[in-house]
Motif scaffolding. Structure first.
Motif, PDB file in Angstrom:
ATOM      1  N   UNK A 105       0.792  -1.224   0.000  1.00 22.59           N
ATOM      2  CA  UNK A 105       0.000   0.000   0.000  1.00 22.59           C
ATOM      3  C   UNK A 105       0.833   1.288   0.000  1.00 22.59           C
ATOM      4  N   UNK A 106       1.894   1.414   0.787  1.00 21.18           N
ATOM      5  CA  UNK A 106       2.668   2.668   0.739  1.00 21.18           C
ATOM      6  C   UNK A 106       3.245   2.970  -0.654  1.00 21.18           C
ATOM      7  N   UNK A 107       3.707   1.949  -1.358  1.00 17.62           N
ATOM      8  CA  UNK A 107       4.222   2.165  -2.715  1.00 17.62           C
ATOM      9  C   UNK A 107       3.078   2.546  -3.650  1.00 17.62           C
ATOM     10  N   UNK A 108       1.957   1.856  -3.544  1.00 17.49           N
ATOM     11  CA  UNK A 108       0.781   2.182  -4.345  1.00 17.49           C
ATOM     12  C   UNK A 108       0.350   3.624  -4.076  1.00 17.49           C
ATOM     13  N   UNK A 109       0.297   3.999  -2.821  1.00 19.97           N
ATOM     14  CA  UNK A 109      -0.146   5.338  -2.450  1.00 19.97           C
ATOM     15  C   UNK A 109       0.762   6.408  -3.050  1.00 19.97           C
ATOM     16  N   UNK A 110       2.057   6.121  -3.107  1.00 18.36           N
ATOM     17  CA  UNK A 110       3.013   7.047  -3.737  1.00 18.36           C
ATOM     18  C   UNK A 110       2.673   7.231  -5.221  1.00 18.36           C
TER      19      UNK A 110
END
Length: 160
Positions: A105-110
């Motif tokens: 999720x953190x990479x997706x959110x970026x």
């Protein structure tokens, strides 16, 4: 349906208009021409790879590439579908995001910030045990857009 964005993997509509609302089926990172899951930086245009932060270091890229690449591919496909319906990413106001591992999720959110640099859409995040067509699919996103039929260029799936 616009041939440039490909056909869904099974018998369902990629998107459907109901009045001024456009509902998009879940999108995964599958190259429709090659018929395979997108997982590597070299599956994307060079400019996008730079924007996503490709380092050229195998020991870094091999871990980050699947989530970053699939995130970009899925969100870009949603952008294409919104454009087919006569709108833009600004019209997509709700995303339901499915992950096989919430650590992505953190990479997706970026990546999502690239598509929504201002106000983010309404959002739901769900972790699932798996997705079709293979375990290589890590992210699926379904979207809802408000694209008034009265807007020039607004279409229905059968008229695109």
């Amino acid at each position: 349906m616009n041939k440039s964005t490909g056909q869904p993997l099974a018998r369902y509509a990629a998107w459907k208009r109901v009045g001024d609302m456009v509902y998009m089926s879940g999108v995964i990172a599958v190259d429709p021409q090659a018929g395979r899951v997108i997982e590597r930086f070299d599956d994307l245009p060079e400019q996008v790879r730079r924007e996503l932060g490709e380092t050229g270091e195998l020991s870094v890229d091999i871990f980050q590439a699947p989530a970053l690449v699939q995130s970009w591919f899925v969100l870009d496909r949603i952008r294409q579908l919104a454009e087919e319906a006569g709108g833009s990413m600004d019209d997509v106001f709700k995303l339901v995001q499915y992950f096989t591992d919430l650590r992505d999720y953190p990479l997706y959110n970026r990546v999502r910030r690239m598509f929504y640099p201002g106000e983010p859409p309404v959002s739901t995040v769900v972790e699932v045990s798996g997705m079709l067509p293979s375990r290589a699919v890590r992210i699926e996103v379904e979207a809802t857009a408000y694209i008034p039929l009265a807007r020039p260029g607004a279409t229905t799936p059968s008229s695109s």
